[in-house]
Motif scaffolding. Sequence first.
Motif, PDB file in Angstrom:
ATOM      1  N   LEU A 164       0.834  -1.208   0.000  1.00  0.00           N
ATOM      2  CA  LEU A 164       0.000   0.000   0.000  1.00  0.00           C
ATOM      3  C   LEU A 164       0.866   1.254   0.000  1.00  0.00           C
ATOM      4  N   LEU A 165       1.958   1.225   0.756  1.00  0.00           N
ATOM      5  CA  LEU A 165       2.868   2.375   0.801  1.00  0.00           C
ATOM      6  C   LEU A 165       3.631   2.535  -0.520  1.00  0.00           C
ATOM      7  N   LEU A 166       3.990   1.412  -1.139  1.00  0.00           N
ATOM      8  CA  LEU A 166       4.671   1.474  -2.434  1.00  0.00           C
ATOM      9  C   LEU A 166       3.740   2.018  -3.521  1.00  0.00           C
ATOM     10  N   LEU A 167       2.469   1.633  -3.465  1.00  0.00           N
ATOM     11  CA  LEU A 167       1.492   2.159  -4.422  1.00  0.00           C
ATOM     12  C   LEU A 167       1.312   3.659  -4.213  1.00  0.00           C
ATOM     13  N   LYS A 168       1.344   4.096  -2.959  1.00  0.00           N
ATOM     14  CA  LYS A 168       1.280   5.534  -2.665  1.00  0.00           C
ATOM     15  C   LYS A 168       2.480   6.254  -3.268  1.00  0.00           C
ATOM     16  N   GLU A 169       3.665   5.647  -3.124  1.00  0.00           N
ATOM     17  CA  GLU A 169       4.879   6.265  -3.646  1.00  0.00           C
ATOM     18  C   GLU A 169       4.867   6.347  -5.171  1.00  0.00           C
ATOM     19  N   SER A 170       4.331   5.304  -5.810  1.00  0.00           N
ATOM     20  CA  SER A 170       4.338   5.234  -7.273  1.00  0.00           C
ATOM     21  C   SER A 170       3.242   6.074  -7.919  1.00  0.00           C
ATOM     22  N   PHE A 171       2.053   6.103  -7.295  1.00  0.00           N
ATOM     23  CA  PHE A 171       0.900   6.733  -7.937  1.00  0.00           C
ATOM     24  C   PHE A 171       0.320   7.900  -7.154  1.00  0.00           C
ATOM     25  N   ASP A 172       0.846   8.138  -5.952  1.00  0.00           N
ATOM     26  CA  ASP A 172       0.449   9.268  -5.117  1.00  0.00           C
ATOM     27  C   ASP A 172      -1.005   9.114  -4.641  1.00  0.00           C
ATOM     28  N   LEU A 173      -1.437  10.102  -3.854  1.00  0.00           N
ATOM     29  CA  LEU A 173      -2.796  10.133  -3.313  1.00  0.00           C
ATOM     30  C   LEU A 173      -3.536  11.334  -3.882  1.00  0.00           C
ATOM     31  N   ASP A 174      -4.873  11.228  -3.961  1.00  0.00           N
ATOM     32  CA  ASP A 174      -5.640  12.399  -4.373  1.00  0.00           C
ATOM     33  C   ASP A 174      -5.879  13.285  -3.148  1.00  0.00           C
TER      34      ASP A 174
END
Length: 233
Positions: A164-174
């Motif tokens: 979940l943290l890696l996905l945040k790093e790769s695609f960011d948050l809205d």
Amino acid sequence: MRSSINRPTEEECELSGFQLFKKLTEQEFAQLNYDKTCSLYKKGSIIYREGSRLTGFYCVTKGIIKIFKTGIDGKEQIIRFAKRGEIIAYRSLLSEEAACTTAKVIDEAVLCHIPYQTLQFLIKSNWQFSHHMLQIICKELREANDYITDIAQKTVRERLAEVLLLLKESFDLDNTNTLQISLTREELANIVGTATESVIRLLSEFKHDNLIDLQGRKIKLLDIKALTRVAGL
């Protein structure tokens, strides 16, 4: 399977924003643009399949591509996701082997195909380009080593928090702290390396612990510091 309904715009075919091409000369960049072929791919399209022979690599200028291997009983193991500004399918070209992964579109995409001959020309003519290619390969190798270590030493709960943290790093948050990539529970399980049922159970636990919130496929990160602790990072 390419989309035959629409063609990508000139802006969607632009490669000047790619870090990999920043050090090309004007003549080399002109050759790159002359040789490229850009296409629009619908969600669900397969760009190439594991075992196929590739004629070039791809630059992602729009959308999200899922890169995966097929294991026992046809189960997918997701290797990574590629987004705008990234390249795929280059490693098999450089090793002169058949594709070792499959690439599938999960969000409508535009990709520019660069022929193998163009890649050879750039590697031979521009050492800075070659050096950057080596850096990309080394980064992928490091990530693969990290993944092997995680599989061997971390619990499924820790791995899911890290994903979940890696996905945040790769695609960011809205602006609501929601991940800007929408994945099925099965796809999450295929990244973590576990059963879909385990991911569903753990996501419910994370929600109960106020680490995340769930809205269908959308995942909102409520407590990033706590997730980091769970992930052991």
